[in-house]
Enzyme design. Structure first.
Site, PDB file in Angstrom:
ATOM      1  N   ASN A   1       0.835  -1.214   0.000  1.00  0.00           N
ATOM      2  CA  ASN A   1       0.000   0.000   0.000  1.00  0.00           C
ATOM      3  C   ASN A   1       0.866   1.260   0.000  1.00  0.00           C
ATOM      4  OD1 ASN A   1      -2.563  -1.156  -0.072  1.00  0.00           O
ATOM      5  ND2 ASN A   1      -2.653  -1.426   2.137  1.00  0.00           N
TER       6      ASN A   1
ATOM      7  N   HIS B   1      -3.100   2.291  -2.586  1.00  0.00           N
ATOM      8  CA  HIS B   1      -4.160   1.378  -2.138  1.00  0.00           C
ATOM      9  C   HIS B   1      -4.767   0.589  -3.294  1.00  0.00           C
ATOM     10  CE1 HIS B   1      -4.340   2.588   2.069  1.00  0.00           C
ATOM     11  NE2 HIS B   1      -4.113   3.837   1.671  1.00  0.00           N
TER      12      HIS B   1
ATOM     13  N   ASP C   1      -5.482  -3.465  -3.394  1.00  0.00           N
ATOM     14  CA  ASP C   1      -6.708  -4.148  -3.823  1.00  0.00           C
ATOM     15  C   ASP C   1      -6.404  -5.230  -4.857  1.00  0.00           C
ATOM     16  OD1 ASP C   1      -8.074  -2.489  -2.140  1.00  0.00           O
ATOM     17  OD2 ASP C   1      -8.806  -1.145  -3.720  1.00  0.00           O
TER      18      ASP C   1
ATOM     19  N   ARG D   1     -12.943 -28.096  -3.628  1.00  0.00           N
ATOM     20  CA  ARG D   1     -13.716 -29.310  -3.377  1.00  0.00           C
ATOM     21  C   ARG D   1     -15.077 -28.953  -2.772  1.00  0.00           C
ATOM     22  NH1 ARG D   1     -10.874 -33.551   0.225  1.00  0.00           N
ATOM     23  NH2 ARG D   1     -10.858 -31.723   1.591  1.00  0.00           N
TER      24      ARG D   1
ATOM     25  N   GLU E   1     -15.775 -27.057   0.872  1.00  0.00           N
ATOM     26  CA  GLU E   1     -14.703 -26.164   1.316  1.00  0.00           C
ATOM     27  C   GLU E   1     -15.158 -24.709   1.179  1.00  0.00           C
ATOM     28  OE1 GLU E   1     -10.859 -29.004   0.261  1.00  0.00           O
ATOM     29  OE2 GLU E   1     -11.351 -27.318  -1.035  1.00  0.00           O
TER      30      GLU E   1
ATOM     31  N   GLU F   1      -6.186  -7.890   5.540  1.00  0.00           N
ATOM     32  CA  GLU F   1      -5.436  -8.766   4.644  1.00  0.00           C
ATOM     33  C   GLU F   1      -5.445 -10.217   5.115  1.00  0.00           C
ATOM     34  OE1 GLU F   1      -2.359  -6.997   7.537  1.00  0.00           O
ATOM     35  OE2 GLU F   1      -4.230  -6.409   6.539  1.00  0.00           O
TER      36      GLU F   1
END
Length: 430
Positions: free
Chosen positions: A314, A319, A323, A339, A342, A350
């Site tokens: 960042n 920023h 992203d 799968r 899951e 983060e």
């Protein structure tokens, strides 16, 4: 009011004839006795003939008047009969409309109780099938996909049974409606010059002879198509198509509301940046999975993932670059944990987490190390500069490391903290 003609009286005819023949008979008797009276007899006969002719003409005139009155009577009777027939047909039509509007009212009430798009689609198919009442008719609801824009089947119903159709994206009839955005009535597909049935040979094996179809439109937005078809010819009329259009106008709003509700629901449980589920949804699933595994005695694993030195990206690239990094990691997580069952979530900032039902701790550690290597090897370009990202991962398992959902998250977070404290870009077990 019709004036009924009077019947001619036979007694009157007899009196007229008697009044003619009695004098003649008297003159005849008199003439046989007095020869000079033949002149008077001839004059009397001529007078009778003239009177009979006048009477005959008058009788013919009366008969003509009677015939005209009879014709007028029958004509008025036929007109009254036609008016009565029209009135009965109007009454029957009004009765049918009342029934249809009552059914539409029930349909609207049932659709108003549906929130999800699936419930709305299934309810619509079932109720429309009841409205048309044919056992061999199939009701199909097509909707346009919100992202791809392709037409696809949302629900299909034949009688009281759901059916699986081969033409998932519609056939030539549906393409015609999509292209023209006009309702369609096909009384007999084999004699309809607008469509080439040979093109349908590989699309759908169902015999389709007649159908009605109408687009679902709200404002200037086309949502899909509502269609009713049959394997028999001449099953639908213009009135049926008009009724289907009324249904479509009512249901279009319900479908749009259901789509909006699903979007709002998705926004409530998914992160707008990464598209992953949010922590609230993960906590609900985690509690349910732990309860199920406690009954079945199976293991469950949980991963906490944190991007190493995320603040650096960042500060160095802005920023927007941060992203991009978050979105890239989210895509890798979805690709790696694909799968059934899951669940990948954005935990916050983060940090990410992964719920692995029916997964041992050993298997979870293996998957975590594979994920770490995959992320480390992915090249990310930020402001035309190539860079790499690393992550630290903490792994905990139920019931080996924790007996409750909060404890499991705490153990995985504790293992993650240990991985970061001991050098980052590592996988640590609780």
């Amino acid at each position: 009011m019709i004036r009924k003609p009077k019947k001619p009286l036979s007694k009157l005819y007899f009196l007229v004839l008697f009044s003619f023949f009695v004098p003649l008979a008297g003159f005849f008797v008199y003439a046989t006795r007095n020869p000079t009276a033949y002149f008077f007899l001839g004059a009397a006969l001529l007078a009778d003939i003239l009177l009979l002719m006048a009477f005959h003409r008058r009788l013919q005139k009366k008969q003509s008047q009677i015939s005209l009155l009879k014709e007028e009577y029958f004509e008025r009777a036929n007109l009254l009969k036609a008016e009565l027939q029209h009135e009965w047909e109007t009454i029957a039509s009004l009765r049918l409309k009342i029934i249809n509007y009552a059914q539409l009212k029930d349909l609207t009430e049932k659709l108003s109780l549906c929130l999800s798009l699936e419930d709305t689609s299934n309810t619509l198919s079932v109720e429309v099938s009841k409205l048309f009442g044919h056992k061999d008719t199939t009701v199909i609801l097509y909707l346009f996909h919100s992202t791809t824009g392709e037409l696809g089947i949302s629900s299909s119903q034949k009688g009281q049974m759901q059916v699986n159709l081969k033409a998932k994206k519609g056939d030539i009839f549906d393409q015609f409606v999509v292209k023209t955005l006009h309702p369609l009535l096909v009384e007999d597909a084999q004699t309809d010059f607008r469509f080439d049935l040979d093109k349908m040979a590989g699309e759908d094996k169902r015999p389709i002879r007649s159908l009605i179809s109408t687009p679902l439109i709200v404002g200037e937005k086309t949502l899909g198509i509502l269609r009713v078809d049959s394997g028999a010819a001449h099953q639908f009329s213009t009135d049926d198509l008009r009724f289907l259009r009324t249904i479509a106008d009512l249901t279009s709003i319900a479908i749009e509301n259901a789509q909006l509700y699903e979007r709002l629901e998705t926004m409530a449980i998914k992160d707008g940046l990464t598209g992953l589920f949010l922590r609230r949804h993960m906590l609900e699933r985690l509690g349910a999975e732990i309860s199920r595994d406690m009954r079945s005695g199976r293991e469950l694993s949980f991963l906490m993932i944190d991007i190493d030195r995320f603040k650096k990206y960042n500060d160095s690239f802005g920023h927007m670059a941060g992203d991009i990094v978050l979105g890239t990691i989210a895509r890798i997580l979805e690709e790696h944990f694909n799968r059934p069952g899951e669940l990948v979530c954005r935990y916050g900032g983060e940090e990410f987490c992964v719920l692995l039902p029916d997964c041992t701790k050993t298997k979870a550690l293996q998957l975590a190390n594979e994920l770490k290597s995959k992320i480390e090897g992915r090249e990310i370009i930020l402001r035309r500069e190539k860079t790499h990202v690393t992550v630290s991962i903490g792994v905990a398992a139920f019931p080996k490391d924790a007996k409750a959902a909060d404890d499991l998250i705490f153990k995985a977070d504790e293992a993650l903290y240990h991985a970061k404290e001991t050098g980052r870009n590592k996988v640590s077990a609780a």
